[in-house]
Structures are given as C-alpha cells and as structure tokens.
Scaffold this active site. Structure first.
Site, PDB file in Angstrom:
ATOM      1  N   GLU A   1       3.793  -3.855   2.892  1.00  0.00           N
ATOM      2  CA  GLU A   1       4.319  -4.136   1.556  1.00  0.00           C
ATOM      3  C   GLU A   1       5.634  -4.903   1.664  1.00  0.00           C
ATOM      4  OE1 GLU A   1       5.013  -1.721  -2.633  1.00  0.00           O
ATOM      5  OE2 GLU A   1       4.414  -0.642  -0.843  1.00  0.00           O
TER       6      GLU A   1
ATOM      7  N   HIS B   1      11.412   4.655  -1.563  1.00  0.00           N
ATOM      8  CA  HIS B   1      10.063   4.082  -1.635  1.00  0.00           C
ATOM      9  C   HIS B   1       9.123   4.754  -0.637  1.00  0.00           C
ATOM     10  CE1 HIS B   1       7.247   0.552  -0.662  1.00  0.00           C
ATOM     11  NE2 HIS B   1       6.855   1.049  -1.807  1.00  0.00           N
TER      12      HIS B   1
ATOM     13  N   GLU C   1       2.133   6.331   7.642  1.00  0.00           N
ATOM     14  CA  GLU C   1       2.408   5.561   6.434  1.00  0.00           C
ATOM     15  C   GLU C   1       3.323   4.372   6.667  1.00  0.00           C
ATOM     16  OE1 GLU C   1       1.095   5.019   2.662  1.00  0.00           O
ATOM     17  OE2 GLU C   1       0.515   6.588   4.058  1.00  0.00           O
TER      18      GLU C   1
ATOM     19  N   GLU D   1       7.795   7.963  -2.061  1.00  0.00           N
ATOM     20  CA  GLU D   1       6.713   7.684  -3.013  1.00  0.00           C
ATOM     21  C   GLU D   1       5.379   7.523  -2.286  1.00  0.00           C
ATOM     22  OE1 GLU D   1       4.816   3.823  -4.389  1.00  0.00           O
ATOM     23  OE2 GLU D   1       6.903   3.766  -5.056  1.00  0.00           O
ATOM     24  N   HIS D   2       5.384   6.819  -1.155  1.00  0.00           N
ATOM     25  CA  HIS D   2       4.159   6.652  -0.367  1.00  0.00           C
ATOM     26  C   HIS D   2       3.677   7.976   0.205  1.00  0.00           C
ATOM     27  CE1 HIS D   2       3.101   2.297   0.351  1.00  0.00           C
ATOM     28  NE2 HIS D   2       4.185   2.177  -0.397  1.00  0.00           N
TER      29      HIS D   2
END
Length: 996
Positions: free
Chosen positions: A172, A85, A165, A88-89
């Site tokens: 999230e 994940h 990030e 992906e960011h």
C-alpha cells in the site's frame, strides 16, 4: 378516514416541499437538539463508549455498522510513524477470538465481500472501521457487532501477526509512491508546515513499516485505543432499536481500556501572512497543473447563522465553478479544466483549494487566470442572474433530498453520525434542513455570496504550487503573476464578467408527436414496451426505489467495428469533437446555463424527463459541423493527453498488454500524435451525425419513478417526434455485425516492460484465453462470473493471507466484449489476474498465482469457498433488486442477449433461469470442472504474464545480458517515459488521506 391512492400519495409527497412553510428564523438559535442527534437512539455506556442506533429500511435486511475512533497518525511518536495504519490492518488479521484473517472469512461467508462491505481507513485524526452486513438472521447482526467490539480492545499484536501483514502495508505504501502520491505528500507538507501534521502522513515511513517491533505497535494501541474515544454506529433494517442497543451493551459493556486514558492533544497549524510558493517538477506527471490553497481555521456549525454562512459559502463555490468552466471552453483557454472546493483538511484547519490542469508550459497563464477571476468577483461581484441560477440548483438539490427522505441509504446515515461523533457536525434531520434551506436561500443576496471572495486573498494563509513534468515556471515568475493581479485589482483595471445571452428553451419549436404503433406488457419484469411510428422502441419500468430518480439510456447496433481501418481513428474522435462543438445544438457552457435556468421551473422528476427527452430530440436533429476554434481546443487537449500517456509507465504497460493479448489489433492500439494530426474533423462529424439520424435503429430504456400517463405524451412528442429518414441509415442486422479483430497468443509469453521511475513500482497482469461454446452459453456466462470471483478470493487469500507476500489486493476481470452479438457463435475473450507487488518478487508471485490456479483445477475449491462465493453473489443480487441502475442494466442485457428474439420477458426469464441453474449446480466438483473447461488445462500451458518493472541501469542491464541464460533472453526491455495518465483536474484529496 379518507384513503389516499398510491399515485395520489406520490403527488402529495412531491408537492410536500412546495407546501413547506417558510420559517421565521432566529440567527442565534442552536441547530438541532444537541448533543443528541436527530433520529438516533443515542447514549453512552459506563466504560465511555458512545452509541448511535437508527432504523432504516434502505436497503432491506441490511445494516451499515461502524466503529469510529478518535485516533489517527498525528498521535504517533517518531518511531511509530505508520503504526496507526498498521493497527487498522491488524484488526482484520487477528483478535482475541479470531485468528488468521478468520474475520474476513466469516464476513465473506455471510455475503459481506472484503473491500466493499468490510473496510477501514486511517487519517491524521481518526480511524474508522466499517461493515455492511445482512441482518435477515438475528445472529448475523450480533456477530458483526461482536467483531467491532473486538476491534475496540482485543486486536492481537504479535510478532507473527505483524510479519504477515507487513507485506500488504508495504505494498500500500509502494502504491502511494507514484507521481500523484509524491505530489500529494509534498503539498500536504507545504500546507502543514510548522505543525506536527506535516510529518505524520497516515501511510507512515518505509523503515517503520518494515521494521517496527510488535511491542511498539502494541504500546500505541494500548495507549490510545480507549472506549471513551470511540463510538459504535448501527443503521439498518432492524425490527426495533432497543434490541440493537442491547446487543451493543452485551458485546461492549465488559470491554475495558487501561485506566487514566491520556487526553488527546490539540495540534495547531500555524498561520502565515506571506504567500508560500512551490514549483514541483515530477518527471512522471500526467501534465502541468496549478493549485492555489487558501487556509483558514475550521468554523463552527452550531447556530442558524453558521448554517446560513455555510449555504452562502456553497453558493459562492457553485458560482465560481460555473465561471471557471466557461473559461475552460473559450478559444485558446488558459486551462483545460479548473475547479474550487472547500473542506476540512485536519481538525483545526480548513481550506479553499483551486486546482487546474493546463498545457505544458502553461502554468503561469493558468495561475494568472485563476487569480484574476477571484479578483474580478472581489471587484464586481456575481450578478443577480448568476446567483439566481445557483440558488435554483441548490433548491432543487434539497427538494430532491426531501422527496427521498424515506429512501436514504443506511450507509449515508451512518456517515452522518460518524461525523457527528468525530467533528460535532449537527444531525438535524432532512425535514428541518429542507425547511431551513427553503427559508434561508432566498435571503442570501449576490453581494452576500460575493463577499466570500475576500477569504481568497494571497496575503493570508495562501499556498501556491505548480506541477510540471519539466521545469518551466519559477518561484519568481509566480510572485510576479501574483503581484501583477494584485496591482490590477488595486487599480480597478479588471473588467466585469461578460455574460452570454441564454436561450429560454432547449427546443425552439415543438415537434409533431408520433404515435404508438405497437405495445407489449411484460409483467414478469414489470416492463412496458412501445414501438413508435418512427420505428424507435421505448421500454419503461416504473419503480418506487427513489421518488426523484429516473434513469434512461439507449442503444443501436453498429459502431466503430463496422468501419474500415482507414476511417477508424478519425471517426473515433467524432463524439469528442461533437461534444466540444455542442452535440445538442448548444455549446457546453451555454447548455449548462440553460439547464440551470430550467431548474427554477422544475417541480417534479417528470420535468427533468421532459428536458432529457428534449435533449435527445436535439441530438437527433442537430447537424454538428466542425468549427476551427472548437476543433483546435479538442485536438490540443488530445495531444496533451497522448503525451501524458506516453510518460505514464502504467498506461504504456496496459498498452503492451493489449498489444500482446490482442495481436496488435488497430482497435486496441493507442492513438499516437502523428495519427491525431491526420484526423479529419469533417469525416468525424459526418460519422457522428449519421449515428444519430435514424430513430428506428434505437431502443431506449427508462427506469425510475415515473407516471406513464404523464410521461407518455412527452415520449410521443420528443422521441416519437424525431423524424425518420427516407432511407435507413446505419441500420445493421446484429447477426451480420463484425467482431473485433484480435487473436490471443497460442504460446506462453512472459515479458517485462521496463520504465524509468522515480521510485520503484511494479504491476503484474496474468491473462488466460477463454472460449465459451454456444450450447450452454447462458450458464457459461454466469459461470465465468462466479469463477472470476472465486479466483480473486483465493489468490488474495493465498498471496496475502496465507503467505504474507507483498500484495495489498488482487483483481480478476473478464473480457468478452470483442465478439459480434450473434445468436449462434461461440464467445471468446480472456480472464486476467492483476496485482501490484514488490518488483523483486514479481516473478515468484506469478508462479505462486499459477500454482494456486493449477491446484484449484486439480483439487477443486472447498465447499466453504463455494458457499462464500454464492452468498456474496446472492447478497449483491438482493441489493441490486432495490436499485434503478440494476434494473436498467438488467433490461439492457435482456435486449442485447443472444437469446433475445423479440420477447424481452422471455429473454430476461431465460437469463435468470440460467443464473439460478448455475447457482444450484455450483459445487466443488462442478467448479473444478468449469476451471478445466473454460481456462486452458492446465493453465500453465497457455497464458501471458506481463510485468511492469523499474528500468535498470545500463551497467546492470549489460551485466544481466552476459549473465542470462538462453531461456530468459526472450524477455524484452521496453524503455518508456513515466507519468500518470490523463488530463483530469488534479483534485488532491489531501484532507482525506485515508488508506483503505
């Protein structure tokens, strides 16, 4: 050659499905022409990348792009949990060619908004990057494809990028640690027990998110991101596919992954014969719920027989859901709502999942009813009538899809090809699929469908879970319920299903048609306006966006704002009570069956219009009377909803925001249990009936694919046939209507709302008063929309991208709804900024957001900022012009605008001219002036800031009192129960687990 007129062509297309010949099917025949999917230019590059390219003109001059990667969280090592994940960011943060979120900025500059048009998701098995971009300029498509190529092998993973990030990923993660998230995670682990999937939730572990080194992230990326495990999909309004394929080759052919890519392993999920039970107690839960999951291996979809089995399964789910709905509408029902669905959870595992919501301490009764209904189907099956209804519904759905086969959205086609690549789902084309369904559906009998109940047995792969805010059921209790139902089934002591007698017609006696007393044409918006003999105004616009879609709505001035405060609560419950009793003259469960029966006769969308108009006629001519049984169900559900709301910190937080910003107005105040118990059902129903008695007060708007020559007689009969009362009822002049009673605070207010929480959550709402003056009102209304998007973009850039603070996203919303619809008065309301964050830095982020808004007021935005906002708005406008929903809303706004004076065309023209003037005038200087004019200037002089925080311990609270300064002692601490509001069925999307 004979030429066919436009109208005749439409009729022929609609008749096309009916004239499709039935196929003589070979059950062993393979579906489609695998491995090539229908309709796509399909191939593989030398480096292993697969591509799919298809021309599609819906919407015009747009393309839906994706990069699908067969890499998900299940491939992570223990020290990498959450890294898939994070990758992906990082893709949107920096690549070899782009730095500092320049990808996001570029895409926004061409109108592809962050979130809706540029997004990604990570699941246990895959990662998907999606773009939705304009292609009216050739270079835009090339640049968008180049971005996907960067994602494939050029994501930059540096220490600096990762640190920037972490905050967004952490927020999230924190957002998932609420009651719903904890229940989902717990159920996922129970379902996947014994498999690696159980410990590989895509969001990962907090310690990994906070501390994983860049080297570990890079190792994962380089090991698994191989072009042979990827596909690029491009569906859009292209001149030809060859040009797009050439672009893919240009940007991807030179990309290289490391040699000898590892084979992606298969991770099985062990089966189990014993039933697994779990009693999940969640103090923040919205209410009580039950989930029953029946696990099984994923079945193939390769042959016609597989497709037939899929249809039979879908029919089974439809039929069972109809029964469950009817049970929920009975007197003293075992559950408020219940449904069943089937889906693939992970690559090797599929499940049927039944879920219900019920009253507190009602989980055992709900569980028994759910199991009993499945057992009833096993013993007695579905009736032929039940299956004929379901068959008609499914035939109607495929007919609609067939009629609109040239109008499918590019995003839908893109998603089909993604599933083809990731899961080998065949893409066979709607023409073949329609012919196949038309041939197969009549062959599937009630006994064929009923046999699927055998797959829902508690003796194989079954997981049963209850969720309660306070413990009531035990595992032993659940076992006893299962044993009881199994015994009843074995002893054949379950009675057959008792079917209701269903009326054949919605309207028993057709009304006398009305007349058209006045007709106007507005060619500038393509609209016809009729005034009927009963006073109702009907406006319709014929479109060809979708062959099988017609939308309509209606409004009348008046409503709850015109009532005295003493009547407000009772009358506000009117539509809820009437809905349960049957506002169209029939109970909801009976109406559902009636409409389903009518599907067997529906050939065209105009037949649907006919039924819809009949329902409107019924709405105006039905006298709803409160019945003790139905009212009891409504009030019980309402009380459960209020209790759930009182447990939910977010709802209590939102209520405090309303109380603060709107002066504790009764109109915005949440209803309480003691107020619910004072509701007068008779008064509620009388008010509801009076709202739908006088057709002369209503304007009805219809948009879609309709032939006026066929629709007009239906309009005259069922809308024109509504009787007009001898005296006007609730007939209001809009200039005399009351505004909603509210007052925004005149001073700065900063307040904490503290709540006990299982895990720390924090939400912020920063709010400013707005007042728009009448002189330039149309431009100002458009202007505030632009300013809202500007503030949202800049706050996200400032807090997330520039400072790397712990926010995932931010939302700016405008409220102007409390004003009376006057032609002359000023408008007042508010504009609010909302985001969630780390509780420890919430006050700091409020200050930073205020500083950024002040900076924009004092220095103004850049020309780049303005250009991006204008481009996003223009692209959204262009898309909207191709949608029926957009035109429905546009016509409604034309009627309801303050400039409307009886001429819809003039009203719409004034609104559009105001939009264009606002676009032409918007520049850094004018935006700066508007921010100073519309918001308080400086914004720090008048605002409210409310922050939801975890409740502190008593010791910490006392310590803070002694330590606090006089300036901070005005902050309130509000103790509330925690939970997630609402009583909707808890349908857990555990098989998706995407993190967008």
């Amino acid at each position: 050659m004979d030429l066919i007129s436009g109208e005749s062509s439409k009729v022929l297309r609609k008749q096309g499905f009916r004239s499709l010949k039935l196929m003589s099917v070979d059950m062993e025949q393979e579906l489609g022409n695998e491995p090539e999917p229908f309709g796509a230019d399909y191939g593989r590059l030398d480096n292993g990348l697969v591509y799919y390219v298809r021309r599609n003109s819906k919407p015009r001059m747009r393309a839906a792009l994706a990069l699908a990667v067969k890499v998900g969280s299940v491939l992570e090592d223990e020290d990498q949990r959450g890294v898939a994940h994070i990758v992906e960011h990082l893709a949107f943060s920096a690549t070899t060619k782009y730095t500092n979120h320049d990808i996001v900025k570029f895409l926004e500059s061409i109108g592809a908004e962050f979130g809706p048009c540029q997004n990604a998701m990570t699941t246990a098995d895959e990662t998907i990057y999606e773009l939705f971009v304009p292609v009216d300029k050739p270079e835009l498509l090339s640049q968008a494809i180049s971005i996907l190529a960067e994602f494939s092998s050029e994501i930059r993973v540096s220490k600096e990028d990762l640190e920037k990030e972490r905050g967004a990923v952490m927020e999230e993660y924190r957002g998932n640690r609420n009651a719903t998230g904890r229940m989902q995670d717990s159920h996922w682990q129970l379902m996947m027990e014994g498999s690696k999937y159980a410990e590989r939730l895509p969001i990962g572990l907090e310690k990994v998110i906070r501390s994983v080194p860049a080297a570990t992230v890079k190792k994962f990326y380089q090991k698994w991101y191989h072009l042979c495990n990827m596909a690029v999909v491009a569906v859009g309004d292209f001149p030809d596919t060859k040009t797009v394929v050439d672009l893919i080759k240009t940007h991807f052919e030179d990309k290289r992954s490391s040699s000898n890519p590892p084979e992606i392993p298969f991770f099985p999920v062990p089966s189990h014969e014993d039933t697994r039970f779990s009693c999940f107690v969640e103090s923040e839960a919205a209410g009580s719920a039950v989930m029953i999951s029946y696990k099984m291996p994923v079945s193939d979809l390769k042959t016609v027989k597989d497709y037939r089995d899929m249809l039979a399964e879908s029919m089974f789910l439809h039929a069972l859901n109809q029964r469950l709905f009817k049970i929920s509408r009975r007197k003293d029902p075992p559950f408020f709502a219940c449904s069943v669905a089937a889906d693939v959870l992970v690559s090797p595992l599929k499940a049927y999942i039944m879920s219900s919501s019920c009253k507190e301490k009602g989980t055992l009764a709900s569980l028994e009813s759910m199991l009993l209904e499945v057992a009833r189907v096993r013993l007695h099956g579905f009736s032929d009538r039940e299956i004929s209804v379901v068959r008609a519904l499914m035939m109607s759905e495929i007919e609609s899809a067939y009629l609109e086969r040239d109008q499918i959205q590019s995003t839908s086609l893109r998603d089909e090809y993604i599933q083809h690549f990731l899961h080998k789902e065949p893409v066979i084309g709607i023409e073949y699929e329609a012919q196949l369904q038309k041939s197969l559906l009549p062959q599937i009998s009630a006994s064929d469908v009923s046999r699927y109940s055998e797959k829902l047995r508690t003796s194989c792969g079954c997981v049963i879970k209850t969720m309660e805010p306070r413990s009531a059921a035990t595992v032993d209790d659940m076992r006893n319920v299962v044993s009881k139902v199994n015994s009843l089934g074995e002893e054949m002591k379950i009675a057959p299903w008792d079917e209701e007698k269903i009326p054949e017609e919605v309207v028993d006696e057709k009304p006398t048609p009305g007349d058209v007393t006045h007709q106007l044409e507005y060619p500038e918006v393509g609209v016809t306006e009729l005034t009927l003999s009963n006073g109702m105004q009907v406006c319709y616009k014929s479109t060809d966006f979708l062959d099988d879609q017609v939308l309509f709505t209606g409004f009348a001035y008046g409503g709850l704002s015109e009532l005295p405060e003493s009547d407000y609560i009772s009358c506000s419950m009117g539509s809820t009570i009437a809905g349960e009793i049957g506002m169209f003259g029939y109970k909801p469960s009976m109406l559902m069956d009636m409409l389903a029966d009518l599907e067997t006769a529906l050939q065209y969308s105009l037949e649907l219009i006919n039924t819809s108009f009949q329902l409107v006629y019924q709405l105006f001519t039905t006298n709803v009377m409160p019945q003790e049984e139905e009212v009891g169900i409504v009030m019980q559900m309402a009380e459960e909803a209020v209790r759930a709301r009182e447990r939910d910190p977010y709802t209590v937080f939102a209520n405090r925001v309303k109380e603060l910003n709107y002066g504790n107005s009764y109109f915005f105040r949440p209803i309480r249990i003691n107020e619910l118990r004072k509701v007068d059902p008779v008064k509620a129903c009388e008010y509801f009936n009076s709202c739908f008695r006088d057709p002369s007060t209503f304007t009805v708007v219809i948009v879609g694919n309709l032939d006026p020559s066929i629709a007009l007689p239906l309009i005259l009969q069922y809308l024109g046939g509504i009787p007009k009362p001898s005296q006007p009822i609730l007939n209001f002049n809009r200039d005399d209507l009351k505004g909603l009673p509210f007052t925004f605070p005149t001073k700065i207010t900063r307040e904490f709302v503290r709540s006990p929480m299982v895990e720390a959550q924090c939400s912020v709402q920063l709010c400013f008063p707005v007042q728009l003056t009448n002189g330039t009102m149309i431009e100002e209304i458009h202007c505030i929309g632009f300013l809202g998007k500007l503030l949202e973009t800049k706050i996200i850039q400032f807090l997330r991208f520039t400072h790397g603070q712990q926010i995932y996203s931010a939302e700016v919303s405008v409220f102007l709804g409390g004003n009376k619809p006057s032609r002359t008065a000023d408008l007042r309301g508010d504009i609010s900024v909302n985001f969630s964050c780390d509780p420890e830095i919430s006050s700091k982020l409020v200050d930073l957001a205020l500083e950024e808004i002040v900076r924009l007021q004092e220095e103004g935005p850049s020309q780049e900022d303005i250009s991006a906002i204008l481009e996003i708005e223009q692209r959204a406008h262009e898309n909207g012009l191709q949608e029926n929903y957009y035109w429905l809303d546009r016509i409604l706004r034309g009627y309801q605008s303050r400039v409307y004076a009886g001429d819809l065309g003039a009203s719409c023209q004034i609104l559009e001219e105001g939009r264009l003037r606002m676009r032409e005038s918007l520049a850094p200087q004018t935006a700066q002036a508007a921010l100073q004019r519309i918001l308080p200037h400086p914004c720090k002089k008048q605002y409210t800031a409310v922050i939801l925080m975890p409740q502190r311990s008593r010791f910490g609270f006392l310590s803070s009192i002694f330590a606090s300064s006089p300036e901070t002692r005005y902050i309130r601490d509000t103790k509330i129960l925690a939970g997630i509001a609402g009583l909707a069925v808890l349908v857990f999307s555990i098989w998706r687990y995407s993190r967008k």
